[in-house]
Design a protein around this motif. Structure first.
Motif, PDB file in Angstrom:
ATOM      1  N   ARG A   1      -8.436  10.712   2.239  1.00  0.00           N
ATOM      2  CA  ARG A   1      -8.888  11.681   2.924  1.00  0.00           C
ATOM      3  C   ARG A   1      -9.230  13.056   2.454  1.00  0.00           C
ATOM      4  O   ARG A   1      -8.321  13.622   1.785  1.00  0.00           O
ATOM      5  CB  ARG A   1      -8.032  12.170   4.156  1.00  0.00           C
ATOM      6  CG  ARG A   1      -8.114  10.778   5.249  1.00  0.00           C
ATOM      7  CD  ARG A   1      -7.674  11.145   6.502  1.00  0.00           C
ATOM      8  NE  ARG A   1      -7.964  10.078   7.702  1.00  0.00           N
ATOM      9  CZ  ARG A   1      -7.211   9.133   7.927  1.00  0.00           C
ATOM     10  NH1 ARG A   1      -6.019   9.113   7.210  1.00  0.00           N
ATOM     11  NH2 ARG A   1      -7.314   8.255   8.673  1.00  0.00           N
TER      12      ARG A   1
ATOM     13  N   GLU B   1       0.808  -1.236   0.065  1.00  0.00           N
ATOM     14  CA  GLU B   1       0.011   0.102   0.176  1.00  0.00           C
ATOM     15  C   GLU B   1       1.036   1.193   0.139  1.00  0.00           C
ATOM     16  O   GLU B   1       1.699   1.242   0.906  1.00  0.00           O
ATOM     17  CB  GLU B   1      -1.029   0.083   1.299  1.00  0.00           C
ATOM     18  CG  GLU B   1      -1.677  -1.416   1.360  1.00  0.00           C
ATOM     19  CD  GLU B   1      -3.023  -1.151   2.195  1.00  0.00           C
ATOM     20  OE1 GLU B   1      -3.005  -0.224   3.370  1.00  0.00           O
ATOM     21  OE2 GLU B   1      -3.943  -1.804   1.948  1.00  0.00           O
TER      22      GLU B   1
ATOM     23  N   ASP C   1      -4.526  12.832   2.374  1.00  0.00           N
ATOM     24  CA  ASP C   1      -3.687  11.874   2.380  1.00  0.00           C
ATOM     25  C   ASP C   1      -4.583  10.908   1.635  1.00  0.00           C
ATOM     26  O   ASP C   1      -5.549  10.847   1.173  1.00  0.00           O
ATOM     27  CB  ASP C   1      -3.239  11.287   3.407  1.00  0.00           C
ATOM     28  CG  ASP C   1      -4.244  10.706   4.438  1.00  0.00           C
ATOM     29  OD1 ASP C   1      -5.295  10.338   4.083  1.00  0.00           O
ATOM     30  OD2 ASP C   1      -4.044  10.657   5.718  1.00  0.00           O
TER      31      ASP C   1
ATOM     32  N   ARG D   1       1.007  11.574   1.762  1.00  0.00           N
ATOM     33  CA  ARG D   1       0.327  12.402   2.800  1.00  0.00           C
ATOM     34  C   ARG D   1       0.930  13.866   2.676  1.00  0.00           C
ATOM     35  O   ARG D   1       2.164  14.058   2.499  1.00  0.00           O
ATOM     36  CB  ARG D   1       0.856  11.999   4.120  1.00  0.00           C
ATOM     37  CG  ARG D   1       0.552  10.632   4.766  1.00  0.00           C
ATOM     38  CD  ARG D   1       1.103  10.345   5.977  1.00  0.00           C
ATOM     39  NE  ARG D   1       0.679   8.960   6.322  1.00  0.00           N
ATOM     40  CZ  ARG D   1      -0.298   8.620   6.901  1.00  0.00           C
ATOM     41  NH1 ARG D   1      -1.229   9.455   7.125  1.00  0.00           N
ATOM     42  NH2 ARG D   1      -0.487   7.154   7.331  1.00  0.00           N
TER      43      ARG D   1
ATOM     44  N   SER E   1      -3.003   7.487  10.956  1.00  0.00           N
ATOM     45  CA  SER E   1      -2.023   6.780  11.617  1.00  0.00           C
ATOM     46  C   SER E   1      -0.694   7.653  11.772  1.00  0.00           C
ATOM     47  O   SER E   1       0.100   7.368  12.803  1.00  0.00           O
ATOM     48  CB  SER E   1      -1.718   5.353  11.000  1.00  0.00           C
ATOM     49  OG  SER E   1      -1.152   5.728   9.693  1.00  0.00           O
TER      50      SER E   1
ATOM     51  N   ARG F   1     -15.662   5.444   9.689  1.00  0.00           N
ATOM     52  CA  ARG F   1     -14.637   4.838  10.683  1.00  0.00           C
ATOM     53  C   ARG F   1     -14.964   5.325  12.082  1.00  0.00           C
ATOM     54  O   ARG F   1     -14.615   4.616  13.119  1.00  0.00           O
ATOM     55  CB  ARG F   1     -13.249   5.099  10.297  1.00  0.00           C
ATOM     56  CG  ARG F   1     -12.548   4.697   9.087  1.00  0.00           C
ATOM     57  CD  ARG F   1     -11.093   4.931   8.899  1.00  0.00           C
ATOM     58  NE  ARG F   1     -10.616   4.361   7.776  1.00  0.00           N
ATOM     59  CZ  ARG F   1     -10.431   5.186   6.735  1.00  0.00           C
ATOM     60  NH1 ARG F   1     -10.451   6.451   6.788  1.00  0.00           N
ATOM     61  NH2 ARG F   1      -9.765   4.659   5.612  1.00  0.00           N
TER      62      ARG F   1
HETATM   63  N1  UDP Z   1      -5.846   3.772   3.669  1.00  0.00           N
HETATM   64  C1  UDP Z   1      -6.606   2.925   2.857  1.00  0.00           C
HETATM   65  N2  UDP Z   1      -6.476   1.598   3.028  1.00  0.00           N
HETATM   66  C2  UDP Z   1      -5.856   1.140   4.236  1.00  0.00           C
HETATM   67  C3  UDP Z   1      -5.091   2.021   4.876  1.00  0.00           C
HETATM   68  C4  UDP Z   1      -5.155   3.218   4.541  1.00  0.00           C
HETATM   69  O1  UDP Z   1      -7.163   3.360   1.788  1.00  0.00           O
HETATM   70  O2  UDP Z   1      -5.886  -0.449   4.404  1.00  0.00           O
HETATM   71  C5  UDP Z   1      -5.914   5.180   3.230  1.00  0.00           C
HETATM   72  C6  UDP Z   1      -6.634   5.921   4.224  1.00  0.00           C
HETATM   73  O3  UDP Z   1      -7.963   6.246   3.944  1.00  0.00           O
HETATM   74  C7  UDP Z   1      -6.093   7.248   4.392  1.00  0.00           C
HETATM   75  C8  UDP Z   1      -4.645   7.091   3.762  1.00  0.00           C
HETATM   76  O4  UDP Z   1      -4.596   5.708   3.467  1.00  0.00           O
HETATM   77  O5  UDP Z   1      -6.437   8.170   3.126  1.00  0.00           O
HETATM   78  C9  UDP Z   1      -3.551   7.015   5.271  1.00  0.00           C
HETATM   79  O6  UDP Z   1      -4.285   6.263   6.139  1.00  0.00           O
HETATM   80  P1  UDP Z   1      -3.539   6.057   7.682  1.00  0.00           P
HETATM   81  O7  UDP Z   1      -2.095   5.286   7.413  1.00  0.00           O
HETATM   82  O8  UDP Z   1      -3.731   7.375   8.226  1.00  0.00           O
HETATM   83  O9  UDP Z   1      -4.407   4.874   8.371  1.00  0.00           O
HETATM   84  P2  UDP Z   1      -6.162   5.196   9.089  1.00  0.00           P
HETATM   85  O10 UDP Z   1      -5.757   6.089   9.949  1.00  0.00           O
HETATM   86  O11 UDP Z   1      -7.048   4.830   8.049  1.00  0.00           O
HETATM   87  O12 UDP Z   1      -5.891   3.578   9.825  1.00  0.00           O
END
Ligand code: UDP
Length: 236
Positions: free
Chosen positions: A200, A90, A175, A94, A100, A216
């Motif tokens: 996002r 993945e 992001d 950002r 996260s 979420r």
């Molecule tokens: N994201 C996603 N699939 C995943 C994890 C994250 O599409 O399995 C996207 C999420 O929607 C956000 C970005 O990647 O736009 C960053 O996600 P983050 O690492 O902050 O994870 P989260 O807070 O969603 O667990």
């Protein structure tokens, strides 16, 4: 093109074989999951919106020199795409701290980042998609160095293009997550989807969330947010 047997069912999409070995059909569902499948629900009409929005954005990216899996939208939930072997990463891009990253570094959500940040997570549900770096990727053989260089440069180019398109409709792209794949000819292309499930989006003026964080975090107005971002970008 004939829709043949189902090859795979994911959290938000089903994938079917077709009579062309290099083409698969994806069908977008309304199912939503979060926190590695712990939270489950449905978002009415999401599949239709994600199908349309992802196809719209992939066509825009293609016109701007980014190769994608998109071939043809065949119904409100179904699209033909090039069959690929997914690079098991993945790719997270950002612009502003959230989710996260905010947790990990203790940054309030909404803190601007001085530079765009790229992160990689190993796609593995049992392990909870752990974050890895380019040394892990090379050591495990998930992608070679030239592939990683291409992935990084496509990801940054996609970010520039998406930011411009969303800014035009008063939305900040905070992001997002990308996935890439290799075709049978060895070409690296953008795969999966670009939608409110994977990005996002915050209203530039009010900072209202227009994405899956509403689901979420139980913020309410989930369907309305998907509809809003869709109609801003593509009209009704
Ligand atoms: N994201 C996603 N699939 C995943 C994890 C994250 O599409 O399995 C996207 C999420 O929607 C956000 C970005 O990647 O736009 C960053 O996600 P983050 O690492 O902050 O994870 P989260 O807070 O969603 O667990």
């Amino acid at each position: 093109m004939k829709k043949l047997n189902q090859m795979y069912e994911g959290k938000a999409k089903k994938v079917f074989a077709t009579d062309d070995p290099n083409v698969v059909l994806v069908e977008y569902k309304d199912d939503a999951t979060a926190f590695n499948g712990l939270k489950k629900g449905t978002i009415g009409g999401k599949g239709i919106i994600n199908n349309r929005m992802s196809n719209y954005l992939m066509q825009m990216l293609e016109k701007n020199g980014v190769p994608t899996h998109y071939i043809e939208e065949i119904s409100d939930r179904e699209t033909l795409v090039k069959k690929v072997t997914i690079v098991p990463l993945e790719v997270i891009v950002r612009n502003v701290a959230a989710g996260s990253l905010s947790k990990r570094l203790g940054l309030p959500e909404g803190t601007p980042l001085r530079k765009t940040v790229l992160e990689y997570c190993y796609k593995n549900d049992e392990l909870g998609d752990p974050m890895v770096n380019e040394y892990h990727i090379a050591a495990m053989g998930w992608a070679d160095q030239p592939t990683m260089e291409k992935i990084a440069s496509y990801a940054l180019k996609i970010n520039t293009l998406l930011c411009k398109y969303f800014k035009a409709v008063n939305v900040d792209l905070i992001d997002f997550k990308l996935e890439f794949g290799l075709t049978s000819d060895g070409e690296l292309i953008l795969a999966d989807e670009i939608s409110p499930d994977t990005c996002r989006f915050w209203d530039s003026t009010t900072h209202e969330k227009l994405d899956k964080d509403r689901f979420r975090r139980d913020l309410g107005g989930v369907e309305e947010a998907y509809q809003e971002i869709s109609s801003r970008l593509m009209g009704e």
